[in-house]
Design a protein around this motif. Structure first.
Motif, PDB file in Angstrom:
ATOM      1  N   TYR A  64       0.804  -1.231   0.000  1.00 18.14           N
ATOM      2  CA  TYR A  64       0.000   0.000   0.000  1.00 18.14           C
ATOM      3  C   TYR A  64       0.837   1.281   0.000  1.00 18.14           C
ATOM      4  N   GLY A  65       2.133   1.162   0.234  1.00 20.56           N
ATOM      5  CA  GLY A  65       3.021   2.313   0.122  1.00 20.56           C
ATOM      6  C   GLY A  65       2.634   3.493   0.998  1.00 20.56           C
ATOM      7  N   ASP A  66       2.572   4.676   0.395  1.00 24.36           N
ATOM      8  CA  ASP A  66       2.293   5.901   1.147  1.00 24.36           C
ATOM      9  C   ASP A  66       0.851   5.994   1.641  1.00 24.36           C
ATOM     10  N   HIS A  67       0.029   5.046   1.272  1.00 22.42           N
ATOM     11  CA  HIS A  67      -1.369   5.062   1.728  1.00 22.42           C
ATOM     12  C   HIS A  67      -1.509   4.591   3.169  1.00 22.42           C
ATOM     13  N   VAL A  68      -0.435   4.053   3.754  1.00 21.97           N
ATOM     14  CA  VAL A  68      -0.552   3.507   5.117  1.00 21.97           C
ATOM     15  C   VAL A  68       0.643   3.900   5.973  1.00 21.97           C
ATOM     16  N   THR A  69       0.335   4.212   7.245  1.00 23.68           N
ATOM     17  CA  THR A  69       1.355   4.486   8.254  1.00 23.68           C
ATOM     18  C   THR A  69       0.920   3.811   9.546  1.00 23.68           C
TER      19      THR A  69
END
Length: 232
Positions: A64-69
């Motif tokens: 999901y890359g930058d879509h998740v933190t």
């Protein structure tokens, strides 16, 4: 909370089109993965607040890359680090102190950003609507911590059972009801005190789903239809 996704949460998300979503309490990720699929296709971001995730976050991040933190912290430590969010999903520590102060932190964020988020809560009905449960009792100040035991519960019975019962592996408050006891009590206390004009909605199936929506929200007109058509 994942049981409400298709009929309630997903329609709310589509109507509100949030760009920053915070999920408190991810655990195995059943609801998280559904939210992330929305984020991936809508250029939105999910910030997960979960001290002990039961999935491989590295794999999640790779997909999901930058879509998740992930903030691997308690919610009351993590929320002050998030300056803005549009939607807050609360399914973490089910006790008055934690939920009430999560809401106070959301209120503070709204005062600074100028926009109060839509907030959804799981477990607003029995057993934790009017009874505290503690994952980490030492994190709750003593004056707010109910007497608790690792015993189960039964609907309509305030006292914990000597054996068996629902969720008998959890640390549950010895008695149901009373002041500062339970998720729903925390929500009610907050809404009554908040300077923001807020509307609260409740569904009773699957241990309850509560929804706080600011009076100014664009989804106010469609939300009653979403709840009624859900059949929950």
């Amino acid at each position: 909370m994942h049981r409400f996704w298709e009929k309630v949460i997903k329609p709310i998300v589509i109507a509100a089109q949030p760009k920053i979503i915070v999920e408190i309490g991810s655990l195995t990720g059943l609801n998280t993965f559904k939210v992330l699929d929305y984020c991936k296709h809508s250029e939105a971001e999910l910030i997960i607040v979960e001290p002990a995730p039961q999935y491989n976050y590295d794999l999640l991040k790779a997909y999901y890359g930058d879509h998740v933190t992930l903030l691997q912290k308690f919610s009351l430590d993590a929320l002050p680090e998030i300056p803005k969010y549009d939607l807050l999903l609360v399914d973490g520590d089910h006790n008055w102190y934690t939920v009430y102060h999560e809401l106070k932190l959301a209120e503070k964020m709204a005062e600074q950003s100028g926009s109060f988020p839509i907030i959804l809560f799981h477990d607003t009905n029995w057993p934790y609507g009017r009874r505290d449960m503690y994952y980490f009792p030492e994190s709750i100040p003593e004056e707010f911590r109910k007497t608790y035991e690792r015993k189960g519960m039964q609907p309509g019975v305030s006292e914990l059972l000597e054996s068996g019962g629902f969720n008998n592996i959890a640390l549950n408050a010895v008695y149901e009801h009373g002041e500062r006891n339970g998720v729903l009590t925390a929500i009610e206390d907050f809404v009554k005190e908040s300077p923001f004009s807020l509307r609260y909605y409740d569904l009773y199936s699957n241990n309850g789903l509560g929804i706080i929506v600011p009076e100014s929200s664009s989804i106010r007109k469609v939300l009653p239809y979403i709840l009624e058509s859900s059949g929950l």
